[in-house]
Scaffold this active site. Structure first.
Site, PDB file in Angstrom:
ATOM      1  N   CYS A  97       0.830  -1.202   0.000  1.00 28.85           N
ATOM      2  CA  CYS A  97       0.000   0.000   0.000  1.00 28.85           C
ATOM      3  C   CYS A  97       0.862   1.249   0.000  1.00 28.85           C
ATOM      4  O   CYS A  97       1.888   1.318   0.681  1.00 28.85           O
ATOM      5  CB  CYS A  97      -0.910  -0.023   1.227  1.00 28.85           C
ATOM      6  SG  CYS A  97      -1.977   1.422   1.362  1.00 28.85           S
ATOM      7  N   CYS A 179      -7.424  -1.411   7.811  1.00 32.38           N
ATOM      8  CA  CYS A 179      -6.570  -0.231   7.734  1.00 32.38           C
ATOM      9  C   CYS A 179      -6.395   0.292   9.157  1.00 32.38           C
ATOM     10  O   CYS A 179      -7.230   1.077   9.641  1.00 32.38           O
ATOM     11  CB  CYS A 179      -7.159   0.838   6.817  1.00 32.38           C
ATOM     12  SG  CYS A 179      -6.076   2.289   6.664  1.00 32.38           S
ATOM     13  N   CYS A 407       3.317  22.017   5.460  1.00 28.64           N
ATOM     14  CA  CYS A 407       3.213  20.596   5.105  1.00 28.64           C
ATOM     15  C   CYS A 407       4.303  20.197   4.117  1.00 28.64           C
ATOM     16  O   CYS A 407       4.247  19.119   3.531  1.00 28.64           O
ATOM     17  CB  CYS A 407       1.832  20.293   4.528  1.00 28.64           C
ATOM     18  SG  CYS A 407       1.416  21.246   3.052  1.00 28.64           S
TER      19      CYS A 407
END
Length: 449
Positions: A97, A179, A407
């Site tokens: 993933c 998840c 970010c």
């Protein structure tokens, strides 16, 4: 914060030109250290290898993903000699993933990597070093993500629906069974949601699926064609079973199928509720978001009579708490829909001393009516592209104290250098661990003039 050598050591090309490496070729490597994005770095045959899933001190077998000149991007296929720091991945999908890339590293090592990456970016932009390094803000390692977007695709060849997250370095979809980074309410509904989606009569019309958990939970279904009536009812029944708000999105904006009332999240220390709609930006980590807002206010040290500027304000995540602390907040955002919802959030929370405006923040600030009168303090929370045009202008607005929430440490470092050129000092900086199990680095910096 511990220092580390900056820059990458590349092997000299020397001698004959290296042969082209085909994708898929396997190579045994010794891993020396980690890159800023968490990949292991090794060297072989005049090439520098960046290996996903490898740790320093390990012997690994790596598979080539891409190669250009002396740089090879690869994935760890087998760990031949493991580092003592390696830990078993919590999620069975972790190695495929694209969501989590560092589950094989401890929480402490992940934080050290992010702190080192931030320091490295700052040093590369003119040797910047804050007067004080703040401890990293961190929350739970797992069960933190309150928003998730699932990729959906109909496989015509095999006549089946694919649902999950994108694979690493690929558009392939990894079929999910769990998840563990999702908050518990979303983890609990995921298996049944996947079952419902696979049972739909007209799965070809599905676009993507979005999940949100805050004051309540919501499910957004994006569809590129009309849903079959039976599929609509099946989704509605599933939403009722889990007490979800069901939102649908065709050609226009997302719309709720019923009048559910409030959807959003709380900022408990300031007794605030912020409304949210699917498609709006919201920080996915509620624990770190709340700690981030508190730290920003602590660093700004706002006084009751001050006028404060919040740029890239979004829904009011910082502006509304700031309005609890000072006389007046002017908050500016580029997206008109977000400005409208921020105003609604101010009304919802009975805050009359915060004023929201829509503006293109790449344009001169001093020409804007809302900028007249100046500000004693400011907060910036820009997208990944940073705020270079803004930081070139904040000094002219009289701003003495500025908190920059980032970010992207690369654009933070670039903009920090510009702020230094404008006469500011970098007083404090630190990492915000908004995305545990990934190499994504968020940071906060305090500047004073």
């Amino acid at each position: 914060m511990a220092r580390r050598t900056s820059g990458l050591r590349f092997q000299p090309s020397g001698g004959e030109k290296a042969a082209q490496l085909p994708v898929g070729k396997k190579q045994r490597l010794s891993i020396e250290r980690l890159s800023n994005d968490g990949r292991g770095i090794g060297f072989n045959a005049a090439r520098t290898w960046f290996v996903e899933g490898a740790l320093p001190g390990e012997q690994v077998e790596a598979r080539v993903l891409a190669a250009r000149r002396q740089i090879v991007e690869a994935r760890c296929e087998q760990v031949l000699q493991a580092s003592p720091a390696r830990r078993a991945e919590t999620c069975r999908h972790a190695r495929q993933c694209g969501g989590c890339t560092l589950q094989h590293a401890s929480a402490e090592d992940q934080l050290a990597l992010k702190q080192a990456a931030l320091a490295d970016h700052l040093r590369r932009s003119g040797g910047l070093e804050p007067q004080d390094w703040a401890p990293a803000l961190a929350g739970p390692e797992f069960g933190y993500r309150r928003r998730a977007r699932l990729a959906v695709r109909w496989d015509e060849r095999n006549a089946r629906l694919e649902v999950g997250f994108r694979a690493r370095s690929s558009q392939d979809i990894i079929a999910l069974e769990q998840c563990p980074v999702l908050v518990r309410p979303l983890q609990n509904l995921l298996p049944d949601l996947l079952g419902v989606l696979h049972e739909l009569q007209r799965p070809r019309v599905l676009g993507h699926i979005e999940l949100f958990s805050g004051v309540g939970e919501a499910l957004l279904v994006r569809h590129v064609g009309a849903l079959a009536p039976a599929d609509h009812q099946r989704l509605l029944a599933f939403a009722g079973q889990y007490r979800l708000q069901l939102w649908l999105q065709g050609d226009g904006e997302p719309q709720p199928v019923e009048d559910y009332g409030f959807l959003g999240y709380r900022l408990e220390p300031w007794a605030l509720e912020l409304a949210w709609r699917p498609g709006d930006f919201v920080q996915v980590n509620a624990v770190v978001n709340q700690a981030m807002v508190k730290q920003a206010l602590d660093w700004l040290a706002l006084l009751p009579g001050e006028r404060v500027l919040d740029l890239f304000c979004g829904l009011g995540n910082f502006a509304l708490p700031m309005a609890r602390c000072t006389a007046q907040v002017v908050a500016v955002e580029g997206v008109e829909a977000m400005v409208a919802r921020a105003r609604e959030n101010a009304l919802r929370n009975a805050l009359g001393n915060v004023h929201f405006f829509q503006a293109d923040l790449s344009k001169p600030l001093a020409d804007a009516p809302w900028a007249v009168g100046g500000f004693s303090a400011a907060l910036l929370d820009p997208p990944r592209e940073g705020a270079l045009e803004v930081v070139r202008q904040v000094a002219a607005l009289g701003v003495r104290r500025l908190v920059y929430v980032s970010c992207n440490p690369a654009t933070l470092a670039r903009d920090s250098a510009e702020l230094i050129a404008q006469g500011y000092r970098l007083k404090r900086a630190g990492v915000l661990d908004m995305f545990p199990q990934t190499a994504h680095v968020e940071a906060m910096a305090l500047f004073e003039r």
